[in-house]
Scaffold this motif. Structure first.
Motif, PDB file in Angstrom:
ATOM      1  N   LEU A  38       0.811  -1.213   0.000  1.00  0.00           N
ATOM      2  CA  LEU A  38       0.000   0.000   0.000  1.00  0.00           C
ATOM      3  C   LEU A  38       0.850   1.271   0.000  1.00  0.00           C
ATOM      4  N   LYS A  39       0.355   2.287  -0.698  1.00  0.00           N
ATOM      5  CA  LYS A  39       0.990   3.601  -0.723  1.00  0.00           C
ATOM      6  C   LYS A  39      -0.035   4.644  -0.286  1.00  0.00           C
ATOM      7  N   PRO A  40       0.417   5.766   0.272  1.00  0.00           N
ATOM      8  CA  PRO A  40      -0.508   6.831   0.644  1.00  0.00           C
ATOM      9  C   PRO A  40      -1.379   7.227  -0.546  1.00  0.00           C
ATOM     10  N   GLY A  41      -2.665   7.375  -0.301  1.00  0.00           N
ATOM     11  CA  GLY A  41      -3.589   7.732  -1.358  1.00  0.00           C
ATOM     12  C   GLY A  41      -4.385   6.558  -1.895  1.00  0.00           C
ATOM     13  N   ASP A  42      -3.956   5.324  -1.596  1.00  0.00           N
ATOM     14  CA  ASP A  42      -4.696   4.148  -2.061  1.00  0.00           C
ATOM     15  C   ASP A  42      -6.047   4.072  -1.354  1.00  0.00           C
ATOM     16  N   LEU A  43      -7.044   3.554  -2.047  1.00  0.00           N
ATOM     17  CA  LEU A  43      -8.374   3.390  -1.464  1.00  0.00           C
ATOM     18  C   LEU A  43      -8.479   2.032  -0.790  1.00  0.00           C
ATOM     19  N   LEU A  44      -9.046   2.003   0.402  1.00  0.00           N
ATOM     20  CA  LEU A  44      -9.227   0.776   1.161  1.00  0.00           C
ATOM     21  C   LEU A  44     -10.715   0.466   1.263  1.00  0.00           C
ATOM     22  N   PHE A  45     -11.051  -0.809   1.088  1.00  0.00           N
ATOM     23  CA  PHE A  45     -12.460  -1.206   1.133  1.00  0.00           C
ATOM     24  C   PHE A  45     -12.681  -2.273   2.198  1.00  0.00           C
ATOM     25  N   PHE A  46     -13.810  -2.154   2.886  1.00  0.00           N
ATOM     26  CA  PHE A  46     -14.121  -3.040   4.000  1.00  0.00           C
ATOM     27  C   PHE A  46     -15.540  -3.596   3.898  1.00  0.00           C
ATOM     28  N   SER A  47     -15.724  -4.748   4.509  1.00  0.00           N
ATOM     29  CA  SER A  47     -17.054  -5.329   4.640  1.00  0.00           C
ATOM     30  C   SER A  47     -17.396  -5.291   6.120  1.00  0.00           C
ATOM     31  N   THR A  48     -18.120  -4.271   6.532  1.00  0.00           N
ATOM     32  CA  THR A  48     -18.413  -4.071   7.957  1.00  0.00           C
ATOM     33  C   THR A  48     -19.798  -4.550   8.361  1.00  0.00           C
ATOM     34  N   ASN A  49     -20.567  -5.047   7.400  1.00  0.00           N
ATOM     35  CA  ASN A  49     -21.928  -5.475   7.725  1.00  0.00           C
ATOM     36  C   ASN A  49     -22.067  -6.984   7.889  1.00  0.00           C
ATOM     37  N   GLY A  50     -20.941  -7.699   7.805  1.00  0.00           N
ATOM     38  CA  GLY A  50     -20.957  -9.133   8.015  1.00  0.00           C
ATOM     39  C   GLY A  50     -21.514  -9.945   6.866  1.00  0.00           C
ATOM     40  N   ARG A  51     -21.714  -9.316   5.714  1.00  0.00           N
ATOM     41  CA  ARG A  51     -22.273 -10.027   4.567  1.00  0.00           C
ATOM     42  C   ARG A  51     -21.250 -10.320   3.477  1.00  0.00           C
ATOM     43  N   GLY A  52     -20.013  -9.905   3.707  1.00  0.00           N
ATOM     44  CA  GLY A  52     -18.970 -10.162   2.730  1.00  0.00           C
ATOM     45  C   GLY A  52     -18.950  -9.190   1.572  1.00  0.00           C
ATOM     46  N   ARG A  53     -19.838  -8.195   1.597  1.00  0.00           N
ATOM     47  CA  ARG A  53     -19.883  -7.203   0.529  1.00  0.00           C
ATOM     48  C   ARG A  53     -19.355  -5.868   1.040  1.00  0.00           C
ATOM     49  N   VAL A  54     -18.775  -5.096   0.133  1.00  0.00           N
ATOM     50  CA  VAL A  54     -18.207  -3.813   0.537  1.00  0.00           C
ATOM     51  C   VAL A  54     -19.288  -2.919   1.143  1.00  0.00           C
ATOM     52  N   SER A  55     -18.954  -2.281   2.246  1.00  0.00           N
ATOM     53  CA  SER A  55     -19.894  -1.392   2.911  1.00  0.00           C
ATOM     54  C   SER A  55     -19.211  -0.164   3.511  1.00  0.00           C
ATOM     55  N   HIS A  56     -17.894  -0.071   3.355  1.00  0.00           N
ATOM     56  CA  HIS A  56     -17.166   1.057   3.926  1.00  0.00           C
ATOM     57  C   HIS A  56     -15.857   1.253   3.161  1.00  0.00           C
ATOM     58  N   ALA A  57     -15.330   2.485   3.200  1.00  0.00           N
ATOM     59  CA  ALA A  57     -14.084   2.772   2.487  1.00  0.00           C
ATOM     60  C   ALA A  57     -13.321   3.897   3.161  1.00  0.00           C
ATOM     61  N   GLY A  58     -12.014   3.914   2.939  1.00  0.00           N
ATOM     62  CA  GLY A  58     -11.162   4.946   3.500  1.00  0.00           C
ATOM     63  C   GLY A  58      -9.959   5.166   2.596  1.00  0.00           C
ATOM     64  N   ILE A  59      -9.081   6.063   2.988  1.00  0.00           N
ATOM     65  CA  ILE A  59      -7.892   6.393   2.204  1.00  0.00           C
ATOM     66  C   ILE A  59      -6.650   6.105   3.039  1.00  0.00           C
ATOM     67  N   TYR A  60      -5.727   5.346   2.477  1.00  0.00           N
ATOM     68  CA  TYR A  60      -4.517   4.959   3.200  1.00  0.00           C
ATOM     69  C   TYR A  60      -3.593   6.156   3.392  1.00  0.00           C
TER      70      TYR A  60
END
Length: 211
Positions: free
Chosen positions: A140-162
């Protein structure tokens, strides 16, 4: 410059379609202590994504960018410096401006639009599908987009910037204080992490000229 705003501690952005999971906020003092000197190309440690076989190599990333010139360090610095200035901005589902507040994808879209001249998809579900190189967690490098599955369904539901040093910035939730910094090494974020993409690789000459 980014090295003035080195990595800190909390992450969790809510998407227009799903919403983000809450997480306990980090103190401002702790955040300031974490903002020590850091360079835009500091590598983080950690386990690789389950999509390793699809991840782009450094050579492939270079080839991808050869047809679409970009200046990753400069653009990342602009985006992250602006993002750091917005820490504490309230969380608002569907929010896309500093005045109204941000949800997770709204925050990312705002920074990339204002600081890099890039228009990203509005929702995390669409954002994760942008035609940008996918990168391993240990690359990872600064500026990369990070994706998370926070709803327990295995699908993307949140994102942030490294940010670097295993830290990322995002608009988390009302309960956790809106825009904040979190650690990708935190058990919660490490467990819900799906993948990362280098959206800045899509920046072209027009984008570069404005910086």
């Amino acid at each position: 410059m980014l090295n003035r705003f080195a990595p800190l501690v909390p992450l969790a952005l809510v998407t227009l379609l799903f919403g983000c999971a809450a997480h306990s906020p980090v103190s401002q003092q702790q955040a300031q202590q974490s903002i020590a000197a850091h360079h835009a190309f500091t590598k983080s440690s950690g386990t690789s994504s389950v999509f390793d076989e699809e991840l782009a190599t450094e050579e492939e990333l270079s080839e991808f960018g050869s047809s679409k010139p970009y200046q990753l360090p400069a653009l990342a610095d602009n985006i992250l410096e602006r993002g750091m200035s917005l820490i504490g901005t309230r969380y608002r589902f569907g929010g896309t401006t500093e005045a109204s507040g941000f949800d997770c994808s709204g925050f990312i879209g705002y920074l990339f639009r204002e600081e890099a001249g890039m228009n990203l998809p509005r929702s995390t579900r669409e954002m994760i599908n942008v035609k940008a190189p996918q990168v391993a967690r240990n690359n990872l490098k600064p500026g990369d987009l990070l994706f998370f599955s926070t709803n327990g369904r295995g699908r993307v539901s949140h994102a942030g910037i490294y940010l670097g040093d295993d830290q990322f910035i995002h608009s988390s939730s009302r309960r956790s204080g809106g825009v904040r910094i979190d650690s990708l090494g935190d058990r919660y974020w490490s467990k819900t992490f799906i993948e990362a993409k280098r959206a800045l690789a899509m920046a072209g000459p027009t984008t570069i000229s404005r910086n």
